[in-house]
Enzyme design. Structure first.
Site, PDB file in Angstrom:
ATOM      1  N   PRO A 108       0.928  -1.308   0.105  1.00 32.46           N
ATOM      2  CA  PRO A 108       0.140   0.102  -0.083  1.00 32.46           C
ATOM      3  C   PRO A 108       0.963   1.231  -0.002  1.00 32.46           C
ATOM      4  CG  PRO A 108      -0.035  -1.006   2.319  1.00 32.46           C
ATOM      5  CD  PRO A 108       0.620  -1.652   1.033  1.00 32.46           C
ATOM      6  N   CYS A 109       0.491   2.171  -0.776  1.00 33.79           N
ATOM      7  CA  CYS A 109       1.154   3.519  -0.937  1.00 33.79           C
ATOM      8  C   CYS A 109      -0.035   4.491  -0.850  1.00 33.79           C
ATOM      9  CB  CYS A 109       1.870   3.557  -2.159  1.00 33.79           C
ATOM     10  SG  CYS A 109       3.150   2.384  -2.398  1.00 33.79           S
ATOM     11  N   GLN A 110      -0.644   4.655   0.211  1.00 35.59           N
ATOM     12  CA  GLN A 110      -1.598   5.694   0.393  1.00 35.59           C
ATOM     13  C   GLN A 110      -0.786   7.114   0.462  1.00 35.59           C
ATOM     14  OE1 GLN A 110      -1.159   3.118   2.836  1.00 35.59           O
ATOM     15  NE2 GLN A 110      -3.001   2.318   3.315  1.00 35.59           N
TER      16      GLN A 110
END
Length: 859
Positions: free
Chosen positions: A474-476
């Site tokens: 995840p790369c929010q």
């Protein structure tokens, strides 16, 4: 129709990619982007003057550049470079692999040579050399693949260019790669002979050579090269066999037909043996990181099995408890770990140390930490004996056995470390506890039994145990919803740190294959900073890499959903290809110009008749029972047979999915899971009930709303504003102001003949089209799961909102299935060197149905 087209030569600094035509089918502009497509070579052929002219102007006494006799015989030259002798007006020969545009004139030759002298330096054909760059820039690096005198008397050489890391797609992450490492390319162009400045010694080494061996065995050289850089799909592959005879214009200097498993010029102790040449193991092991509910690994395994490879998800890791429960229910054979990925990495390192301490794994160094810990056994035993002789009436706890192991803080006491779950002798299972390993130093034998058993069963993977790692870290921090995005260095954002952890796990476990998935923003945000970092990390680990973007709808879903997929393969393996689309689909969204060549698509002009028709919402969900907004059942029966090919496949039971058409009367899954919607509150339900049941209907069709000629909404002054039973307005203010009044998404109905843009994690209808075409509710969990390609037998766990999140975060199963098929081809050594391949006809229904079966029987 999925297609693409290319622009002019990537060798020209000024070459600009052409813009994407509006509302085009899934086409890829075959542009060779100036950002990562500008080779080290790009300027020499357009220098304003040669050094010969400069010498004349400045009175320099250096001799002019010249060719040395004997020249190459005319017959051999015409055979090797026929287009140089076709006449001055002839154009580029179609089919020649060359960086030049096919519309450019080819410089016609008078003679070809194999040796030249420039500034008293002798250059031979196929020497590596520096080429003069513009003022202030580093000299370019090339291999001389042709020397000729033009019909007008000018002297030329053809350069095939090397790239420094900073000039590749990696760009600002070149620091991850040794500055003496360069990458060969297929890009060539013609340059004045006197642009050569110095001979170079570039050592070509096997990609299998480790960093330590490079330091010890690498010969003295200016640079070393172990990979070929190809602009399409940002590909880095191991060098093919060296063939200095191949250098003519009639074929590429690096031919895709050459056996890429061939020997390099410097031998390595590591054997370069492809997977096809090894005996395949019965099971090929997969680790699914950031697994969610397991869609990506499920699809990969289904696709690999269709290609004859028994790929098995052996381990899975995710932080979401409910996603882990879903994955474990559907894959009971998988070791599912509900923990942070960084804790999993720490655990693996501790596990390896324990295996070495108990002599299960060979080790050159003693495991001092555990030696010190367990050598206190005798002292503690003596203390216990003294306690028994004393008057201490305290209860003595004895460990019956060790049950589990983790790294972190399972007791929530803010003390992180290695913990063991233990069963206490004389106590029930509900009194099992997590204990720090430091407090169990007197349980050496019990721990040894646990570690030995876990080592044999591969409870946790050790380096070399994992064949494939897949995952979508995840790369929010790159999300458009994040107002505080770090555009200068996204890796400093804590929300993007999982990309580092993912790569650290790959570096530690060293799987044969890596498949990383992410949103397209990874190559859009901050000039593709994170995507370039991922490529750079894999290259620094000597993985072959390839990056592509795939649209889910192009593989048999009524959903567009573009995602990035990055392959990595060890030097001894074939690099997997990308499967070309099987279904027609229309482009949505914007791809950065620099990465348009990374979209997996057909060339422009491909016959769209060969593609299956795009799927629509009706194809996916028309067979599902009608339900109400307040439906609470998690299981129910179907009330009609499958209506479409998609529904027949999605409803087939687990054990028959790989051979659906092998029987004349295929069975179908008889229990429908998760066909329940997020229950709307009373206000939203009343609003949805007022939305007309027709295509395109949304809040704009409610009383009191007027649409202006510029497509913005406003209140209709002639209509009294209506209110709900609660006293709130029928048309909420936020719907009128959403996207400055230009959006038609609030409370919008989907329609049967539409393709959904992207399945999302939230089911609220306030700012998206998620309302059922003819029922007054939002799409159910199962309907969303159908749009993601989940088979109907796949049951989800957790609260309703959590199940929507699991589905929305998932990789579309048909895309993963197609990639799994590709992975199996590569693992078995049957993948070609080209970046793309075509799936079997009617994939995944690749087995023919019994011709005697009627449509009624199938249904």
């Amino acid at each position: 129709m999925p297609s693409k087209r290319r622009s002019k030569s990537a060798a020209a600094v000024s070459a600009k990619p052409e813009p994407e035509p509006a509302a085009s089918p899934l086409k890829k502009l075959k542009t060779e982007p100036s950002g990562d497509g500008t080779p080290i070579s790009s300027s020499p052929k357009v220098l304003p003057h040669t050094r010969k002219l400069k010498a004349e102007l400045e009175g320099d006494d250096d001799p002019p550049a010249r060719f040395l006799e004997p020249r190459i015989s005319d017959s051999e030259a015409r055979e090797r470079w026929p287009q140089r002798y076709l006449g001055k007006k002839k154009k580029q020969v179609v089919g020649v692999k060359n960086s030049r545009d096919e519309s450019e004139d080819v410089i016609q030759a008078l003679h070809h040579y194999s040796q030249a002298e420039v500034d008293n330096i002798i250059y031979n054909l196929f020497d590596d050399a520096h080429v003069k760059a513009e003022d202030g820039e580093e000299d370019y690096i090339c291999r001389i693949v042709e020397m000729f005198e033009a019909v007008d008397g000018q002297l030329y050489f053809t350069a095939q260019w090397y790239y420094r890391a900073k000039d590749t797609v990696v760009k600002d992450h070149a620091h991850l790669i040794n500055d003496k490492r360069v990458f060969f390319s297929e890009v060539r162009d013609d340059n004045p002979l006197d642009c050569l400045t110095r001979k170079l010694n570039i050592a070509r080494i096997p990609l299998t050579m480790t960093t330590d061996k490079k330091k010890k065995r690498l010969p003295a050289c200016d640079f070393h090269c172990d990979m070929l850089y190809l602009l399409p799909y940002s590909s880095f592959v191991k060098l093919p066999a060296s063939d200095k005879r191949v250098g003519s214009e009639t074929s590429s200097t690096i031919s895709s037909e050459v056996d890429i498993n061939g020997a390099c010029e410097v031998n390595s102790e590591i054997g370069d043996v492809s997977q096809a040449q090894r005996c395949c193991k019965p099971d090929v092991t997969l680790l699914d990181l950031y697994s969610g509910c397991g869609a990506m690994s499920t699809g990969l395994c289904l696709g690999a099995n269709l290609s004859g490879l028994n790929l098995v998800t052996k381990w899975a890791v995710d932080l979401n408890q409910y996603a882990c429960e879903s994955l474990k229910f559907n894959h009971p054979e998988t070791e599912v770990r509900n923990e942070m990925a960084e804790d999993f990495l720490s655990l693996l390192k501790e596990w390896e140390a324990l295996c070495k301490y108990f002599s299960l794994v060979k080790s050159k160094e003693p495991q001092q930490k555990y030696i010190d810990l367990f050598n206190n056994d005798e002292e503690e035993d003596e203390e216990e004996e003294n306690d028994e002789k004393g008057e201490d009436d305290g209860e003595v706890f004895e460990v019956e056995r060790v049950l589990a192991i983790c790294y972190g803080d399972p007791n929530g006491i803010k003390k992180r470390g290695l913990f063991l779950k233990v069963r206490w002798k004389g106590y029930d299972a509900d009194e099992d506890t997590w204990e720090p390993i430091e407090g169990l130093s007197n349980c050496n034998e019990k721990l040894k039994d646990f570690v030995t058993s876990g080592y044999k069963s591969k409870r946790l993977p050790l380096p070399g145990d994992v064949d494939v790692i897949c995952g979508g870290p995840p790369c929010q921090g790159i999300s458009g919803f994040n107002r505080f995005r770090n555009k200068d260095n996204p890796l400093e954002d804590e929300k993007n740190k999982q990309l580092l952890v993912f790569m650290d796990l790959v570096e530690y476990l060293r799987p044969k294959y890596v498949l990383m998935e992410n949103v397209v923003d990874i190559v859009k945000f901050a000039n593709g900073f994170l995507g370039r970092y991922a490529l750079g990390r894999l290259i620094s680990m000597n993985y072959q890499v390839r990056m592509g973007m795939m649209a889910a709808g192009a593989y048999g879903l009524p959903q567009f959903r573009m995602r990035m997929f990055m392959w990595g393969a060890q030097p001894t393996e074939k690099l997997p290809q990308y499967p070309l689309p099987s279904h027609d689909v229309v482009v949505r969204g914007v791809i950065p110009t620099e990465f348009e060549m990374n979209v997996v698509a057909y060339d422009e002009g491909h016959d769209r008749i060969q593609l299956e028709k795009k799927l629509l919402l009706e194809d996916a969900i028309s067979d599902l029972p009608a339900i109400e907004n307040n439906e609470h059942r998690d299981e129910m029966s179907y009330d009609k047979p499958p209506q479409t090919e998609f529904q027949r496949l999605i409803r087939s039971p687990r054990e028959e999915r790989s051979d659906y058409y092998s029987k004349s009367k295929p069975r179908f899954h008889d229990v429908l899971y998760d066909h329940r919607p997020l229950e709307l509150n009373t206000d939203d339900y009343q609003r949805v009930c007022q939305i007309p049941k027709r295509k395109g209907a949304n809040f704009r069709h409610l009383p009191g709303v007027r649409v202006r000629p510029d497509n913005k909404v406003e209140w209709d002054p002639d209509v009294t504003r209506m209110y709900l039973d609660s006293g709130k307005p029928l048309v909420p203010d936020y719907a009128m102001s959403f996207v400055n009044g230009t959006s038609s998404k609030p409370f919008a109905r989907l329609w049967w003949d539409e393709t959904v843009p992207t399945v999302v994690t939230r089911a609220e209808p306030h700012n998206q089209a998620i309302t059922h075409p003819v029922q007054d509710r939002v799409l159910t969990i199962r309907e969303n799961a159908r749009l993601q390609g989940f088979p109907d037998y796949y049951k989800l766990h957790g609260p309703v909102k959590e199940r929507y999140i699991q589905v929305g975060n998932a990789v579309a199963v048909p895309v993963a299935r197609a990639l799994g098929y590709s992975l199996a081809m590569a693992f078995q050594g049957s993948a070609a060197d080209k970046p793309l391949f075509s799936l079997p006809k009617k994939f995944p229904n690749i087995l023919e149905r019994d011709s005697s079966a009627s449509s009624e029987e199938v249904a």
